[in-house]
Write an enzyme that holds these catalytic residues in place. Structure first.
Site, short mmCIF file in Angstrom:
data_model
loop_
_atom_site.label_atom_id
_atom_site.label_comp_id
_atom_site.label_asym_id
_atom_site.label_seq_id
_atom_site.Cartn_x
_atom_site.Cartn_y
_atom_site.Cartn_z
N LYS A 13 -26.90 2.12 21.50
CA LYS A 13 -26.08 1.58 22.59
C LYS A 13 -25.52 0.21 22.24
O LYS A 13 -24.35 -0.05 22.47
CB LYS A 13 -26.89 1.45 23.88
CG LYS A 13 -27.27 2.74 24.54
CD LYS A 13 -27.80 2.48 25.95
CE LYS A 13 -28.95 1.51 26.01
NZ LYS A 13 -30.21 2.02 25.46
N ARG A 88 -30.97 2.08 35.98
CA ARG A 88 -31.93 3.04 35.43
C ARG A 88 -32.41 4.01 36.50
O ARG A 88 -33.08 4.99 36.18
CB ARG A 88 -33.14 2.28 34.88
CG ARG A 88 -32.72 1.42 33.70
CD ARG A 88 -33.79 1.33 32.66
NE ARG A 88 -33.21 0.79 31.45
CZ ARG A 88 -33.85 0.00 30.62
NH1 ARG A 88 -35.09 -0.31 30.83
NH2 ARG A 88 -33.24 -0.44 29.54
N ARG A 127 -39.00 1.31 11.24
CA ARG A 127 -38.87 -0.15 11.40
C ARG A 127 -40.13 -0.87 10.91
O ARG A 127 -41.24 -0.42 11.14
CB ARG A 127 -38.70 -0.51 12.89
CG ARG A 127 -37.32 -0.28 13.40
CD ARG A 127 -37.25 -0.82 14.82
NE ARG A 127 -36.09 -0.30 15.51
CZ ARG A 127 -35.97 -0.19 16.82
NH1 ARG A 127 -36.98 -0.57 17.60
NH2 ARG A 127 -34.89 0.28 17.36
N ARG A 160 -44.87 -2.29 14.30
CA ARG A 160 -45.34 -2.61 15.65
C ARG A 160 -45.93 -1.36 16.29
O ARG A 160 -45.45 -0.25 16.07
CB ARG A 160 -44.19 -3.15 16.51
CG ARG A 160 -43.61 -4.48 16.02
CD ARG A 160 -42.59 -5.00 17.02
NE ARG A 160 -42.03 -3.88 17.76
CZ ARG A 160 -41.50 -3.93 18.97
NH1 ARG A 160 -41.46 -5.05 19.61
NH2 ARG A 160 -41.00 -2.87 19.54
N ARG A 171 -42.62 7.27 24.78
CA ARG A 171 -41.59 6.46 25.46
C ARG A 171 -40.32 7.27 25.70
O ARG A 171 -39.69 7.16 26.75
CB ARG A 171 -41.24 5.24 24.60
CG ARG A 171 -42.14 4.05 24.82
CD ARG A 171 -41.52 2.80 24.25
NE ARG A 171 -41.45 2.83 22.79
CZ ARG A 171 -40.54 2.20 22.07
NH1 ARG A 171 -39.61 1.49 22.66
NH2 ARG A 171 -40.55 2.28 20.75
#
Ligand SMILES: [Zn+2]
Length: 215
Positions: A13, A88, A127, A160, A171
């Site tokens: 996004k 949201r 990542r 992370r 998620r």
């Protein structure tokens, strides 16, 4: 033209919003940036937001809509805006509608960038972050010069907890469950455009631009 970009974390996004801002002259309204700017400006809304965030609470919808309203009233938003990160939920979407109507503005499209969960898992679980300075790398797309170590400071890079595959899947499922009603809400009003978010950024941008053309 005023649009909302929907899509889970990792869907691209931010990249698309920046490209559209540059190519179509709309301003990107990211809720995180607006909050940070309001707090930094010391405005009344900013002070309120700061107190709420420092208390560890969620910023209420009214305050978020207030920030959006003050931002879209500025001259650079006359060409239109790209809202990213809000709404949201359906109540937030309804409050946004009222606020826009109050400024004689309306939404022209809601673009949902869709990426399969396993692709997002691949993107996000690659990542690696530097625990010392926060630099972010990607093992495939943006590897450090020396594998496993930060280019800037030499510290060992870490993955992370949030970026581990299981955590990403959880998620994403939560994201899909919470935004499905919102997509229905906009689809019923004929505003929803679904765009495939897999591919080169310029190809995805072209698909977004095509989806925005009146038909
Ligand atoms: Zn570092």
């Amino acid at each position: 033209m005023n649009i909302i970009l929907l899509g889970p974390p990792g869907a691209g996004k931010g990249t698309q919003a920046q490209r559209l801002q540059k190519d179509l002259g709309m301003v990107q309204l990211s809720t995180g940036d607006m909050l940070r700017a309001a707090v930094a400006s010391g405005s009344a809304l900013g002070k309120q937001a700061k107190d709420i965030m420092e208390a560890g609470k969620l910023v209420p919808d009214e305050l978020m809509v207030g920030l959006i309203e003050s931002r879209i009233a500025q001259p650079d938003a006359a060409q239109g805006f790209i809202l990213d990160g809000f709404p949201r939920t359906i109540p937030q979407a309804e409050k946004l509608d009222q606020a826009l109507a109050g400024h004689k503005k309306k939404l022209d499209a809601v673009v949902s960038l869709e990426v399969p969960i396993e692709t997002l898992v691949e993107r996000i679980s690659g990542r690696r972050s530097c625990p010392r300075d926060g630099s972010v790398y990607h093992i495939v797309q943006n590897p450090p010069r020396r594998e496993g170590f930060c280019d800037l400071c030499g510290a060992s890079l870490v993955q992370r907890e949030d970026d581990k595959p299981e955590s990403v899947r959880t998620r994403m499922q939560a994201y899909e469950a919470s935004t499905a009603p919102l997509k229905d809400f906009y689809a019923r009003r004929g505003l929803l455009q679904v765009v495939d978010g897999v591919g080169a950024p310029e190809a995805i941008e072209a698909a977004v631009v095509a989806a925005l053309k009146p038909r």
